[in-house]
Scaffold this active site. Structure first.
Site, PDB file in Angstrom:
ATOM      1  N   ASN A   1       0.834  -1.207   0.000  1.00 50.45           N
ATOM      2  CA  ASN A   1       0.000   0.000   0.000  1.00 50.45           C
ATOM      3  C   ASN A   1       0.862   1.249   0.000  1.00 50.45           C
ATOM      4  O   ASN A   1       2.011   1.210   0.433  1.00 50.45           O
ATOM      5  CB  ASN A   1      -0.812   0.058   1.302  1.00 50.45           C
ATOM      6  CG  ASN A   1      -2.088  -0.732   1.203  1.00 50.45           C
ATOM      7  OD1 ASN A   1      -2.608  -0.956   0.108  1.00 50.45           O
ATOM      8  ND2 ASN A   1      -2.588  -1.159   2.350  1.00 50.45           N
TER       9      ASN A   1
ATOM     10  N   LYS B   1      -5.586   3.628  -5.795  1.00 47.12           N
ATOM     11  CA  LYS B   1      -5.785   2.962  -4.504  1.00 47.12           C
ATOM     12  C   LYS B   1      -5.377   3.898  -3.359  1.00 47.12           C
ATOM     13  O   LYS B   1      -6.061   3.961  -2.335  1.00 47.12           O
ATOM     14  CB  LYS B   1      -4.950   1.668  -4.477  1.00 47.12           C
ATOM     15  CG  LYS B   1      -5.297   0.808  -3.302  1.00 47.12           C
ATOM     16  CD  LYS B   1      -4.692  -0.590  -3.356  1.00 47.12           C
ATOM     17  CE  LYS B   1      -5.061  -1.360  -2.100  1.00 47.12           C
ATOM     18  NZ  LYS B   1      -4.224  -2.525  -1.896  1.00 47.12           N
TER      19      LYS B   1
ATOM     20  N   SER C   1     -10.802  -0.168   8.966  1.00 41.18           N
ATOM     21  CA  SER C   1      -9.700   0.076   8.027  1.00 41.18           C
ATOM     22  C   SER C   1      -8.375  -0.346   8.657  1.00 41.18           C
ATOM     23  O   SER C   1      -8.264  -0.466   9.880  1.00 41.18           O
ATOM     24  CB  SER C   1      -9.632   1.557   7.646  1.00 41.18           C
ATOM     25  OG  SER C   1      -8.970   2.281   8.668  1.00 41.18           O
TER      26      SER C   1
HETATM   27  O1  PAF Z   1      -6.453   0.109   4.174  1.00 41.19           O
HETATM   28  C1  PAF Z   1      -7.582  -0.429   4.137  1.00 41.19           C
HETATM   29  O2  PAF Z   1      -8.182  -0.780   5.151  1.00 41.19           O
HETATM   30  C2  PAF Z   1      -8.217  -0.720   2.785  1.00 41.19           C
HETATM   31  O3  PAF Z   1      -7.318  -0.348   1.780  1.00 41.19           O
HETATM   32  C3  PAF Z   1      -9.563  -0.036   2.573  1.00 41.19           C
HETATM   33  C4  PAF Z   1      -9.900   0.005   1.095  1.00 41.19           C
HETATM   34  C5  PAF Z   1      -9.622   1.350   3.125  1.00 41.19           C
HETATM   35  C6  PAF Z   1     -10.656  -0.913   3.122  1.00 41.19           C
HETATM   36  O4  PAF Z   1     -10.661  -1.039   4.499  1.00 41.19           O
END
Ligand code: PAF
Length: 307
Positions: free
Chosen positions: A104, A187, A257
């Site tokens: 991420n 994303k 999240s």
């Molecule tokens: O980081 C996260 O939790 C996920 O990428 C998202 C899309 C916000 C869903 O919980």
């Protein structure tokens, strides 16, 4: 193919588990000793969307010397520790090793580049979801797309070959993109809107849309991010990132999240690689990002007062 997963948390374990099941020679490198020991003793247990089973043909270790040079290194550590993870595991990287980041946030490629040649790095995103139940035990919570690409957007034989490895391992939606940087930013802009606000308020993703106050902040944060993406020369794949962020919040309404989970457990968050990165890149391009700055500062402050 000889593959190492660097950072075999929940997601790394799902990816490594499926790749091992397909007959690849798979190693896990992780600092979580109980997880490593349990996998070596009894195998990796995966339950959930891809089925309930043990996968026994994985070798796990905390020491890169036990692994040696691999064909493919998949980096799955949190973006907060990318640089230290690649430095401490550089023994697995040879001249021909391909290094794939499916992490991420922004800035992972630059951190990998401090140790690995840029030409060896490929990138991507994953929409799978997973949680660690206990050492050696993973829940594969949701399946989704895996998108891969070369950093320069070329669709090379090498990227098609890597995509095929994931297809052969029964990942259901594997794509090669000529615009992987755009997909990473798409994303990130979802995380920009959802993650810090949930971490600060304690709300679940969808609940952010139930209050005009939080919905407004989400909208402002994402539209600042969109301006920064444009200024940085990124072509987003989503035509309306604010709306897309809201759609994801609604679709994952009940989710805690990842950043809310981090603050709840008093762990370092990925804020610096998400909203913090928007602020820094914005500064470079003279774009003001006051909402992202406030969100970043509030999360950084929360981290400072963990007891
Ligand atoms: O980081 C996260 O939790 C996920 O990428 C998202 C899309 C916000 C869903 O919980």
């Amino acid at each position: 193919m000889k593959i190492v997963i660097v950072g075999a948390g929940a997601m790394g374990s799902v990816y490594g588990g499926l790749l091992a099941e397909a007959g690849n020679e798979v190693y896990f490198l992780d600092v979580y000793k109980e997880h490593v020991d349990e996998i070596n003793r009894n195998g990796l247990w995966i339950e959930g969307t891809s089925g309930d089973r043990y996968i026994k043909n994985i070798k796990a270790s905390t020491n890169p010397e036990d692994v040696g040079i691999v064909d493919l290194a998949v980096i799955f550590v949190k973006s907060t520790i990318t640089e230290e993870a690649i430095r401490s595991n550089k023994a697995v990287i040879g001249d021909n090793t391909i290094v794939l980041t499916l992490q991420n946030g922004l800035g992972n490629i630059e951190k990998l580049e401090t140790v690995v040649n840029r030409t060896q790095i490929i990138s991507g995103t994953t929409s799978h979801g997973a949680n660690m139940l206990a050492p050696g035990r993973i829940r594969h919570a949701g399946s989704g797309a895996t998108v891969l690409g070369e950093l320069d957007g070329k669709v090379t034989d090498r990227i098609n070959k890597i995509a095929q490895i994931f297809i052969d391992a029964k990942f259901e939606d594997v794509k090669v993109s000529p615009n992987v940087m755009g997909i990473i930013w798409d994303k990130v802009l979802v995380n920009v809107g959802i993650n810090p606000l949930t971490a600060i308020t304690g709300l679940r993703n969808g609940e952010l849309l139930d209050y005009p106050e939080t919905e407004w902040i989400l909208e402002q944060a994402v539209s600042e991010g969109e301006k920064v993406a444009k200024a940085a020369g990124i072509t987003l794949n989503t035509p309306d990132p604010v709306n897309h962020c809201k759609e994801v919040a609604e679709k994952t309404r009940e989710n805690v999240s990842s950043m809310l989970a981090d603050v709840s457990k008093h762990r370092k968050t990925e804020i610096d690689n998400i909203n913090g990165a928007i602020v820094r890149i914005g500064e470079k391009h003279n774009i003001d990002t006051p909402v992202n700055r406030v969100l970043t500062n509030l999360v950084l402050w929360k981290e400072k007062v963990y007891k």
